[in-house]
Design a protein around this motif. Structure first.
Motif, PDB file in Angstrom:
ATOM      1  N   ARG A  61       0.834  -1.214   0.000  1.00 32.89           N
ATOM      2  CA  ARG A  61       0.000   0.000   0.000  1.00 32.89           C
ATOM      3  C   ARG A  61       0.865   1.259   0.000  1.00 32.89           C
ATOM      4  O   ARG A  61       0.596   2.211  -0.715  1.00 32.89           O
ATOM      5  CB  ARG A  61      -0.941   0.008   1.202  1.00 32.89           C
ATOM      6  N   ARG A  62       1.918   1.239   0.786  1.00 33.80           N
ATOM      7  CA  ARG A  62       2.821   2.397   0.861  1.00 33.80           C
ATOM      8  C   ARG A  62       3.501   2.625  -0.487  1.00 33.80           C
ATOM      9  O   ARG A  62       3.590   3.744  -0.975  1.00 33.80           O
ATOM     10  CB  ARG A  62       3.853   2.161   1.950  1.00 33.80           C
ATOM     11  N   TYR A  63       3.964   1.536  -1.106  1.00 37.17           N
ATOM     12  CA  TYR A  63       4.608   1.630  -2.412  1.00 37.17           C
ATOM     13  C   TYR A  63       3.625   2.147  -3.460  1.00 37.17           C
ATOM     14  O   TYR A  63       3.947   3.042  -4.235  1.00 37.17           O
ATOM     15  CB  TYR A  63       5.154   0.263  -2.826  1.00 37.17           C
ATOM     16  N   ALA A  64       2.412   1.606  -3.479  1.00 37.57           N
ATOM     17  CA  ALA A  64       1.412   2.025  -4.461  1.00 37.57           C
ATOM     18  C   ALA A  64       1.062   3.496  -4.292  1.00 37.57           C
ATOM     19  O   ALA A  64       0.931   4.226  -5.278  1.00 37.57           O
ATOM     20  CB  ALA A  64       0.155   1.167  -4.334  1.00 37.57           C
ATOM     21  N   LYS A  65       0.934   3.942  -3.070  1.00 35.97           N
ATOM     22  CA  LYS A  65       0.610   5.346  -2.820  1.00 35.97           C
ATOM     23  C   LYS A  65       1.717   6.248  -3.359  1.00 35.97           C
ATOM     24  O   LYS A  65       1.460   7.258  -4.004  1.00 35.97           O
ATOM     25  CB  LYS A  65       0.426   5.578  -1.318  1.00 35.97           C
ATOM     26  N   ARG A  66       2.952   5.872  -3.125  1.00 31.31           N
ATOM     27  CA  ARG A  66       4.091   6.651  -3.610  1.00 31.31           C
ATOM     28  C   ARG A  66       4.135   6.623  -5.133  1.00 31.31           C
ATOM     29  O   ARG A  66       4.357   7.629  -5.782  1.00 31.31           O
ATOM     30  CB  ARG A  66       5.382   6.109  -3.019  1.00 31.31           C
ATOM     31  N   GLU A  67       3.912   5.465  -5.737  1.00 27.49           N
ATOM     32  CA  GLU A  67       3.969   5.337  -7.187  1.00 27.49           C
ATOM     33  C   GLU A  67       2.845   6.119  -7.865  1.00 27.49           C
ATOM     34  O   GLU A  67       3.043   6.679  -8.934  1.00 27.49           O
ATOM     35  CB  GLU A  67       3.901   3.863  -7.606  1.00 27.49           C
ATOM     36  N   LEU A  68       1.687   6.180  -7.246  1.00 29.65           N
ATOM     37  CA  LEU A  68       0.582   6.935  -7.836  1.00 29.65           C
ATOM     38  C   LEU A  68       0.872   8.428  -7.812  1.00 29.65           C
ATOM     39  O   LEU A  68       0.423   9.168  -8.680  1.00 29.65           O
ATOM     40  CB  LEU A  68      -0.727   6.635  -7.098  1.00 29.65           C
ATOM     41  N   ARG A  69       1.608   8.894  -6.863  1.00 29.20           N
ATOM     42  CA  ARG A  69       1.935  10.303  -6.732  1.00 29.20           C
ATOM     43  C   ARG A  69       3.095  10.708  -7.634  1.00 29.20           C
ATOM     44  O   ARG A  69       3.210  11.860  -8.040  1.00 29.20           O
ATOM     45  CB  ARG A  69       2.266  10.610  -5.268  1.00 29.20           C
ATOM     46  N   TYR A  70       3.944   9.762  -7.973  1.00 32.40           N
ATOM     47  CA  TYR A  70       5.154  10.019  -8.733  1.00 32.40           C
ATOM     48  C   TYR A  70       4.893  10.758 -10.053  1.00 32.40           C
ATOM     49  O   TYR A  70       5.517  11.797 -10.296  1.00 32.40           O
ATOM     50  CB  TYR A  70       5.868   8.688  -8.958  1.00 32.40           C
ATOM     51  N   PRO A  71       3.982  10.294 -10.924  1.00 30.07           N
ATOM     52  CA  PRO A  71       3.747  11.020 -12.172  1.00 30.07           C
ATOM     53  C   PRO A  71       3.278  12.461 -11.947  1.00 30.07           C
ATOM     54  O   PRO A  71       3.694  13.372 -12.667  1.00 30.07           O
ATOM     55  CB  PRO A  71       2.668  10.199 -12.879  1.00 30.07           C
ATOM     56  N   ALA A  72       2.454  12.678 -10.943  1.00 26.16           N
ATOM     57  CA  ALA A  72       1.971  14.034 -10.653  1.00 26.16           C
ATOM     58  C   ALA A  72       3.127  14.933 -10.213  1.00 26.16           C
ATOM     59  O   ALA A  72       3.182  16.112 -10.585  1.00 26.16           O
ATOM     60  CB  ALA A  72       0.884  13.996  -9.579  1.00 26.16           C
ATOM     61  N   LEU A  73       4.056  14.392  -9.460  1.00 30.89           N
ATOM     62  CA  LEU A  73       5.222  15.177  -9.046  1.00 30.89           C
ATOM     63  C   LEU A  73       6.066  15.585 -10.246  1.00 30.89           C
ATOM     64  O   LEU A  73       6.560  16.711 -10.318  1.00 30.89           O
ATOM     65  CB  LEU A  73       6.079  14.386  -8.058  1.00 30.89           C
ATOM     66  N   LEU A  74       6.230  14.675 -11.187  1.00 31.12           N
ATOM     67  CA  LEU A  74       7.000  14.996 -12.381  1.00 31.12           C
ATOM     68  C   LEU A  74       6.323  16.103 -13.178  1.00 31.12           C
ATOM     69  O   LEU A  74       6.985  17.035 -13.647  1.00 31.12           O
ATOM     70  CB  LEU A  74       7.173  13.741 -13.241  1.00 31.12           C
ATOM     71  N   GLN A  75       5.020  16.031 -13.300  1.00 27.45           N
ATOM     72  CA  GLN A  75       4.285  17.072 -14.019  1.00 27.45           C
ATOM     73  C   GLN A  75       4.417  18.417 -13.296  1.00 27.45           C
ATOM     74  O   GLN A  75       4.629  19.450 -13.929  1.00 27.45           O
ATOM     75  CB  GLN A  75       2.817  16.684 -14.151  1.00 27.45           C
ATOM     76  N   GLU A  76       4.308  18.404 -11.989  1.00 22.91           N
ATOM     77  CA  GLU A  76       4.451  19.643 -11.214  1.00 22.91           C
ATOM     78  C   GLU A  76       5.833  20.263 -11.404  1.00 22.91           C
ATOM     79  O   GLU A  76       5.962  21.484 -11.516  1.00 22.91           O
ATOM     80  CB  GLU A  76       4.195  19.372  -9.731  1.00 22.91           C
ATOM     81  N   LEU A  77       6.864  19.427 -11.433  1.00 20.63           N
ATOM     82  CA  LEU A  77       8.223  19.934 -11.641  1.00 20.63           C
ATOM     83  C   LEU A  77       8.342  20.623 -12.998  1.00 20.63           C
ATOM     84  O   LEU A  77       8.873  21.725 -13.104  1.00 20.63           O
ATOM     85  CB  LEU A  77       9.243  18.801 -11.554  1.00 20.63           C
ATOM     86  N   ARG A  78       7.843  19.973 -14.037  1.00 18.73           N
ATOM     87  CA  ARG A  78       7.901  20.548 -15.387  1.00 18.73           C
ATOM     88  C   ARG A  78       7.145  21.865 -15.434  1.00 18.73           C
ATOM     89  O   ARG A  78       7.643  22.873 -15.931  1.00 18.73           O
ATOM     90  CB  ARG A  78       7.333  19.569 -16.417  1.00 18.73           C
ATOM     91  N   GLN A  79       5.961  21.868 -14.883  1.00 19.76           N
ATOM     92  CA  GLN A  79       5.135  23.068 -14.908  1.00 19.76           C
ATOM     93  C   GLN A  79       5.747  24.197 -14.083  1.00 19.76           C
ATOM     94  O   GLN A  79       5.568  25.368 -14.411  1.00 19.76           O
ATOM     95  CB  GLN A  79       3.723  22.747 -14.413  1.00 19.76           C
ATOM     96  N   SER A  80       6.496  23.847 -13.051  1.00 17.60           N
ATOM     97  CA  SER A  80       7.121  24.880 -12.219  1.00 17.60           C
ATOM     98  C   SER A  80       8.140  25.689 -13.012  1.00 17.60           C
ATOM     99  O   SER A  80       8.457  26.822 -12.651  1.00 17.60           O
ATOM    100  CB  SER A  80       7.780  24.251 -10.986  1.00 17.60           C
ATOM    101  N   MET A  81       8.642  25.099 -14.075  1.00 20.78           N
ATOM    102  CA  MET A  81       9.593  25.801 -14.937  1.00 20.78           C
ATOM    103  C   MET A  81       8.872  26.554 -16.062  1.00 20.78           C
ATOM    104  O   MET A  81       9.508  27.235 -16.856  1.00 20.78           O
ATOM    105  CB  MET A  81      10.592  24.810 -15.536  1.00 20.78           C
ATOM    106  N   GLY A  82       7.557  26.410 -16.130  1.00 21.68           N
ATOM    107  CA  GLY A  82       6.781  27.095 -17.150  1.00 21.68           C
ATOM    108  C   GLY A  82       6.879  26.456 -18.528  1.00 21.68           C
ATOM    109  O   GLY A  82       6.621  27.109 -19.534  1.00 21.68           O
ATOM    110  N   TRP A  83       7.249  25.187 -18.570  1.00 24.82           N
ATOM    111  CA  TRP A  83       7.418  24.490 -19.844  1.00 24.82           C
ATOM    112  C   TRP A  83       6.190  23.666 -20.187  1.00 24.82           C
ATOM    113  O   TRP A  83       5.596  23.014 -19.333  1.00 24.82           O
ATOM    114  CB  TRP A  83       8.611  23.552 -19.797  1.00 24.82           C
TER     115      TRP A  83
END
Length: 75
Positions: A10-32
């Motif tokens: 459950r802990r792994y799945a929760k982290r993995e589900l959040r991972y793609p959203a974190l990557l998108q947030e990082l990209r968007q934080s640069m305005g790209w």
């Protein structure tokens, strides 16, 4: 603390589900846009889309680029 296999899963799945959203947030934080980021990294825009949707694991070049963004944000 000893966790059961189910708790670890459950802990792994929760982290993995959040991972793609974190990557998108990082990209968007640069305005790209996805296209701009893909061109910067040297991959197809569809690769970035799939990575951020969680349907594809990120290639090493993409992980490196996200890492550079994260590092730049910390400074």
């Amino acid at each position: 603390m000893n966790m059961t296999r189910a708790e670890k899963a459950r802990r792994y799945a929760k982290r993995e589900l959040r991972y793609p959203a974190l990557l998108q947030e990082l990209r968007q934080s640069m305005g790209w846009s996805r296209g701009q980021f893909a061109a910067q990294v040297g991959v197809a825009e569809s690769t970035i889309l799939r990575v951020e949707r969680g349907t594809m694991p990120p290639p090493q070049a993409v992980l490196n680029a996200y890492g550079e963004i994260a590092e730049a944000r910390r400074q």
